[in-house]
Design a protein around this motif. Structure first.
Motif, mmCIF file in Angstrom:
data_model
loop_
_atom_site.group_PDB
_atom_site.id
_atom_site.type_symbol
_atom_site.label_atom_id
_atom_site.label_comp_id
_atom_site.label_asym_id
_atom_site.label_seq_id
_atom_site.Cartn_x
_atom_site.Cartn_y
_atom_site.Cartn_z
ATOM 1 N N ALA A 1 3.692 5.487 27.272
ATOM 2 C CA ALA A 1 3.315 6.450 26.231
ATOM 3 C C ALA A 1 2.561 5.777 25.119
ATOM 4 O O ALA A 1 1.561 6.323 24.599
ATOM 5 N N GLY B 1 -0.925 5.232 26.025
ATOM 6 C CA GLY B 1 -1.693 6.434 26.303
ATOM 7 C C GLY B 1 -1.907 6.713 27.776
ATOM 8 O O GLY B 1 -2.858 7.389 28.166
ATOM 9 N N THR C 1 0.337 8.256 29.734
ATOM 10 C CA THR C 1 1.042 9.456 30.184
ATOM 11 C C THR C 1 0.450 10.679 29.482
ATOM 12 O O THR C 1 -0.095 10.574 28.373
ATOM 13 N N PRO C 2 0.565 11.863 30.083
ATOM 14 C CA PRO C 2 0.038 13.091 29.485
ATOM 15 C C PRO C 2 0.713 13.380 28.152
ATOM 16 O O PRO C 2 1.879 13.104 27.971
#
Length: 452
Positions: A446, A449, A451-452
């Motif tokens: 996360a 960046g 992951t959605p």
């Protein structure tokens, strides 16, 4: 862990009689005790280690309860004539017969942990003993195996009992030896004789203890003449437990390992442990560093930094690093090894350093703290950890004669007390490592960046 073979003759019982003949000890007393709880890892441990105490409690009208951890189905792993399933049933019957002889009114709970498997299931005993003490009023005497006894189930049972009793306001603990009589040397004994307690055994009580042990036919007599069916508790070993005194050791569950003990260790071994040369240490350090979820930290605190080997590595990952240790001697070496770090001599948890941290490292130190001090240390970490910070705890899983508890017990308590699930929990035979996050910690992916 001590290595021994029960089939060997072992230490002569007469040698123990001679070595303890003039020993000045405090007596085992039931004065003021309202009930007795015996922790028995296997059927017959309650008789060998605390049979006279159970009979004495019965004669005094005191209630008693036995927590039988396993049914002892692993006593004859090489038997050609029986099976573990058959032994489970036989030893269960023997246990109930023996307990009726010692204390006819005693109750018992069978926890059904696999024989030899308490290390993998310590919570079963922990929960049962905790629940029993919580439901019991008055002053409770808990009797459990000495954790240095040499059998893995005995060690874990002793460690769990110490942990639970330490958190009880109305319980005290005595520890009994079983196999130490067999492998230990009276001239250079590993048993803590400075804390010994002696229970005089009357002729009548001794006869009940002898009869209770005789009920364990599967253990005191060969199952058959075939190899693998030998008696586990032969006459020579039984003699250790059928004398005029039943021995145990008082356990102080309130004390962490002392500063004096660490000072003496560093006086003998200035480098403490082989942090630089040992592949185990180097690999464990690499695993610890690899488990850190961030590449860089603002302020790191290392608890129990010793000679500063890990501290030096942390200075490459944090803007500021503070190392603490209870002993002054290793800190002198740490200052030379990690000049970019600061160091403070401090005992946990009473001398907690001021500051805020986004990384706290507790490596091989938690099991030197009493359960009460461990809880206070966890509270101090939680109070001083930034929301985006983590606690990294790594602990040895094998016995340590100087430890107050064990790596598994520390890891379990951290998991129980920490308000969020671990980011990382790495378990292998030698050590357990957990990374415990603050409320603002997000995954590495996360942050990147990914992951959605």
């Amino acid at each position: 862990m001590v290595s021994f073979d029960h089939r060997e003759p072992g230490t002569d019982p007469a040698a123990w009689v001679r070595s303890t003949a003039d020993l000045e000890t405090d007596p085992t007393t039931l004065d003021g005790v309202t009930s007795v709880v015996v922790v028995a890892p296997h059927p017959d441990d309650e008789t060998l280690g605390a049979g006279a105490l159970l009979a004495t409690a019965a004669d005094a009208g005191l209630p008693a309860h036995v927590l039988l951890v396993t049914r002892g189905e692993g006593s004859h792993p090489d038997s050609p004539t029986t099976t573990p399933e058959r032994l489970r049933a036989v030893r269960d019957d023997e246990f109930r017969t023996a307990l009726r002889i010692l204390h006819p009114a005693a109750s018992a709970t069978v926890l059904d942990v696999p024989d030899g498997g308490l290390r993998e299931h310590p919570d079963v005993l922990r929960d049962a003993l905790t629940a029993h003490l919580a439901a019991t009023t008055g002053r409770v005497l808990v009797v459990a195996p000495w954790r240095g006894d040499g059998h893995r189930d005995h060690r874990i049972a002793g460690e769990v009992a110490e942990e639970v009793v330490a958190r009880s306001d109305a319980a005290e603990l005595l520890a009994y030896p079983i196999w130490a009589w067999h492998w230990d040397d009276p001239q250079d004994s590993a048993m803590p004789w400075d804390r010994a307690r002696a229970l005089p055994v009357s002729a009548a009580v001794l006869e009940r203890k002898r009869s209770a042990l005789a009920a364990y036919v599967s253990q005191t007599e060969p199952l058959s003449p075939a190899p693998g069916d030998e008696a586990i508790v032969d006459d020579r070993h039984a003699a250790h437990h059928l004398g005029p005194i039943e021995w145990s050791f008082a356990v102080d569950t309130s004390a962490s390992r002392s500063r004096e003990s660490f000072d003496a260790h560093y006086e003998r071994k200035p480098e403490g442990w082989d942090f630089d040369g040992s592949w185990y240490e180097r690999r464990k350090r690499a695993v610890t560093l690899a488990a850190l979820p961030r590449e860089r930290y603002r302020s790191a605190l290392e608890l129990g930094c010793a000679t500063g080997v890990l501290t030096a590595a942390l200075t490459e990952r944090a803007d500021a690093v503070l190392g603490t240790d209870i002993s002054a001697a290793p800190l002198e070496r740490a200052r030379h090894r990690a000049p970019a770090a600061r160091f403070v001599q401090a005992a946990l948890p009473s001398e907690w350093p001021s500051g805020r941290w986004d990384l706290v490292v507790m490596s091989e130190v938690g099991y030197y703290l009493s359960p009460v001090d461990l809880d206070a240390t966890i509270d101090a970490v939680l109070a001083s950890l930034d929301d985006d910070g983590v606690l990294v705890a790594c602990h040895w899983r094998h016995p340590d004669d100087e430890a107050v508890s064990s790596g598994d017990a520390v890891d379990a308590r951290l998991a129980e007390r920490w308000p969020r699930p671990a980011l990382v929990r790495h378990v292998e035979p030698d050590f357990v490592l957990s990374v415990l996050p603050g409320p603002g910690v997000v995954s590495v992916a996360a942050v990147e960046g990914l992951t959605p």
